[in-house]
Design a protein around this motif. Structure first.
Motif, PDB file in Angstrom:
ATOM      1  N   GLY A  44       3.853 -22.339 -34.414  1.00  0.00           N
ATOM      2  CA  GLY A  44       3.572 -21.240 -35.338  1.00  0.00           C
ATOM      3  C   GLY A  44       4.865 -20.854 -36.136  1.00  0.00           C
ATOM      4  N   THR A  45       4.916 -20.480 -37.203  1.00  0.00           N
ATOM      5  CA  THR A  45       5.849 -20.033 -37.894  1.00  0.00           C
ATOM      6  C   THR A  45       6.506 -18.931 -37.236  1.00  0.00           C
ATOM      7  N   TYR A  46       7.863 -18.476 -37.449  1.00  0.00           N
ATOM      8  CA  TYR A  46       8.511 -17.559 -36.460  1.00  0.00           C
ATOM      9  C   TYR A  46       7.642 -16.164 -36.238  1.00  0.00           C
ATOM     10  N   TRP A  47       7.334 -15.645 -37.461  1.00  0.00           N
ATOM     11  CA  TRP A  47       6.825 -14.188 -37.524  1.00  0.00           C
ATOM     12  C   TRP A  47       5.425 -14.352 -36.549  1.00  0.00           C
ATOM     13  N   ASN A  48       4.774 -15.273 -36.575  1.00  0.00           N
ATOM     14  CA  ASN A  48       3.517 -15.298 -35.948  1.00  0.00           C
ATOM     15  C   ASN A  48       3.603 -15.998 -34.546  1.00  0.00           C
ATOM     16  N   ALA A  49       4.688 -16.493 -34.043  1.00  0.00           N
ATOM     17  CA  ALA A  49       4.563 -17.370 -32.774  1.00  0.00           C
ATOM     18  C   ALA A  49       4.790 -16.437 -31.573  1.00  0.00           C
ATOM     19  N   SER A  50       5.621 -15.288 -31.644  1.00  0.00           N
ATOM     20  CA  SER A  50       5.891 -14.603 -30.548  1.00  0.00           C
ATOM     21  C   SER A  50       4.744 -13.505 -30.050  1.00  0.00           C
ATOM     22  N   ILE A  51       3.952 -13.078 -31.031  1.00  0.00           N
ATOM     23  CA  ILE A  51       2.971 -11.957 -30.979  1.00  0.00           C
ATOM     24  C   ILE A  51       1.720 -12.805 -30.253  1.00  0.00           C
ATOM     25  N   GLY A  58       1.268 -14.744 -22.083  1.00  0.00           N
ATOM     26  CA  GLY A  58       1.695 -16.061 -21.592  1.00  0.00           C
ATOM     27  C   GLY A  58       0.729 -17.148 -21.665  1.00  0.00           C
ATOM     28  N   GLU A  59      -0.666 -16.734 -21.624  1.00  0.00           N
ATOM     29  CA  GLU A  59      -1.574 -17.615 -21.375  1.00  0.00           C
ATOM     30  C   GLU A  59      -1.783 -18.815 -22.296  1.00  0.00           C
ATOM     31  N   VAL A  60      -1.359 -18.140 -23.643  1.00  0.00           N
ATOM     32  CA  VAL A  60      -1.074 -19.026 -24.738  1.00  0.00           C
ATOM     33  C   VAL A  60       0.100 -18.842 -25.388  1.00  0.00           C
ATOM     34  N   SER A  61       1.097 -19.786 -25.434  1.00  0.00           N
ATOM     35  CA  SER A  61       2.468 -20.108 -25.704  1.00  0.00           C
ATOM     36  C   SER A  61       2.499 -20.716 -27.105  1.00  0.00           C
ATOM     37  N   VAL A  62       3.323 -20.026 -27.942  1.00  0.00           N
ATOM     38  CA  VAL A  62       3.577 -20.442 -29.442  1.00  0.00           C
ATOM     39  C   VAL A  62       4.885 -20.455 -29.700  1.00  0.00           C
ATOM     40  N   ALA A  63       5.468 -21.677 -29.833  1.00  0.00           N
ATOM     41  CA  ALA A  63       7.005 -22.009 -30.085  1.00  0.00           C
ATOM     42  C   ALA A  63       6.969 -21.558 -31.651  1.00  0.00           C
ATOM     43  N   PRO A  64       8.066 -21.207 -31.965  1.00  0.00           N
ATOM     44  CA  PRO A  64       8.423 -20.804 -33.452  1.00  0.00           C
ATOM     45  C   PRO A  64       8.887 -22.147 -34.219  1.00  0.00           C
ATOM     46  N   VAL A  65       8.350 -22.387 -35.365  1.00  0.00           N
ATOM     47  CA  VAL A  65       8.925 -23.472 -36.150  1.00  0.00           C
ATOM     48  C   VAL A  65       8.887 -23.201 -37.641  1.00  0.00           C
ATOM     49  N   GLY A  66       9.702 -23.961 -38.317  1.00  0.00           N
ATOM     50  CA  GLY A  66       9.977 -23.787 -39.872  1.00  0.00           C
ATOM     51  C   GLY A  66       8.897 -25.224 -40.193  1.00  0.00           C
ATOM     52  N   PRO A  78      14.216 -22.723 -32.688  1.00  0.00           N
ATOM     53  CA  PRO A  78      14.434 -22.278 -31.330  1.00  0.00           C
ATOM     54  C   PRO A  78      15.641 -21.042 -31.111  1.00  0.00           C
ATOM     55  N   ILE A  79      14.919 -20.000 -31.928  1.00  0.00           N
ATOM     56  CA  ILE A  79      15.544 -18.785 -31.818  1.00  0.00           C
ATOM     57  C   ILE A  79      14.616 -17.571 -31.162  1.00  0.00           C
ATOM     58  N   ASP A  84      12.505 -24.562 -23.086  1.00  0.00           N
ATOM     59  CA  ASP A  84      11.506 -25.727 -22.624  1.00  0.00           C
ATOM     60  C   ASP A  84      10.461 -25.763 -23.829  1.00  0.00           C
ATOM     61  N   TYR A  85      10.237 -24.673 -24.816  1.00  0.00           N
ATOM     62  CA  TYR A  85       9.260 -24.814 -25.782  1.00  0.00           C
ATOM     63  C   TYR A  85       9.420 -26.273 -26.487  1.00  0.00           C
ATOM     64  N   PHE A  86      10.791 -26.636 -26.447  1.00  0.00           N
ATOM     65  CA  PHE A  86      10.929 -27.900 -27.460  1.00  0.00           C
ATOM     66  C   PHE A  86      11.197 -29.236 -26.378  1.00  0.00           C
ATOM     67  N   GLN A  87      10.762 -29.254 -25.538  1.00  0.00           N
ATOM     68  CA  GLN A  87      10.685 -30.311 -24.459  1.00  0.00           C
ATOM     69  C   GLN A  87       9.391 -31.055 -24.320  1.00  0.00           C
ATOM     70  N   ASP A  88       9.487 -32.256 -23.948  1.00  0.00           N
ATOM     71  CA  ASP A  88       8.249 -32.912 -23.838  1.00  0.00           C
ATOM     72  C   ASP A  88       7.805 -32.710 -22.199  1.00  0.00           C
ATOM     73  N   ILE A  89       6.991 -31.794 -21.904  1.00  0.00           N
ATOM     74  CA  ILE A  89       6.393 -31.512 -20.782  1.00  0.00           C
ATOM     75  C   ILE A  89       4.917 -31.975 -20.188  1.00  0.00           C
ATOM     76  N   PRO A  90       4.740 -32.437 -19.216  1.00  0.00           N
ATOM     77  CA  PRO A  90       3.118 -32.824 -18.981  1.00  0.00           C
ATOM     78  C   PRO A  90       2.526 -31.744 -19.124  1.00  0.00           C
ATOM     79  N   GLY A  91       1.324 -31.947 -19.445  1.00  0.00           N
ATOM     80  CA  GLY A  91       0.292 -30.935 -19.527  1.00  0.00           C
ATOM     81  C   GLY A  91       0.252 -30.166 -20.872  1.00  0.00           C
ATOM     82  N   ARG A  92       1.151 -30.711 -21.780  1.00  0.00           N
ATOM     83  CA  ARG A  92       1.176 -30.000 -23.142  1.00  0.00           C
ATOM     84  C   ARG A  92       0.742 -31.003 -24.142  1.00  0.00           C
ATOM     85  N   GLU A  93      -0.078 -32.200 -23.714  1.00  0.00           N
ATOM     86  CA  GLU A  93      -0.538 -33.067 -24.627  1.00  0.00           C
ATOM     87  C   GLU A  93      -1.478 -32.484 -25.834  1.00  0.00           C
TER      88      GLU A  93
END
Length: 133
Positions: A44-51, A58-66, A78-79, A84-93
């Motif tokens: 999600g965009t920066y201002w919407n990701a963390s909230i 933490g049940e739903v994690s949202v990584a900030p993107v442009g 990645p600020i 690990d939000y920007f890594q390829d991790i099994p279970g995040r398909e």
């Protein structure tokens, strides 16, 4: 006069509470709706990701993107988020892209049919993994 100022502050706070409450409730409901659809990670965009991450504990994690408003291209922002939000991790398909109601007119055309839509957010299935070096 101090009492009057104090009462005015209380009045303003009480006036804003229903709006703040609706704002918070909408974010909790969005996180719950994503979980119901078996989404636990997305972008999600920066201002919407963390909230969303915060209100879902933490049940739903949202990584900030442009997002590029001309092409719809997305990239990591990645600020202030776990590396690990920007890594390829099994279970995040199964991932989503979350846009606020204000962002949909600008970016929504790039992402197809929504998987979730309410007064505050629209989410799209997003099959890509955004990586950092």
């Amino acid at each position: 006069s101090l009492l009057l100022c104090g009462l005015m502050d209380v009045d303003q706070t009480l006036y804003r509470m229903p709006r703040i409450d609706a704002w918070a409730r909408a974010r909790v409901e969005t996180a719950e709706q994503l979980q119901e659809k078996e989404y636990s990670f997305g972008y999600g965009t920066y201002w919407n990701a963390s909230i969303i991450t915060y209100v879902s504990n933490g049940e739903v994690s949202v990584a900030p993107v442009g997002i590029d408003d001309k092409t719809g291209g997305t990239g990591p922002f990645p600020i202030g988020c776990p590396h690990d939000y920007f890594q390829d991790i099994p279970g995040r398909e199964k991932k989503f892209l979350l846009l606020s109601a204000d962002e949909v007119p600008v970016y929504g055309k790039f992402f197809g049919d929504p998987i979730l839509q309410n007064d505050y957010y629209t989410a799209y299935d997003y099959p890509f993994t955004l990586l950092t070096q």
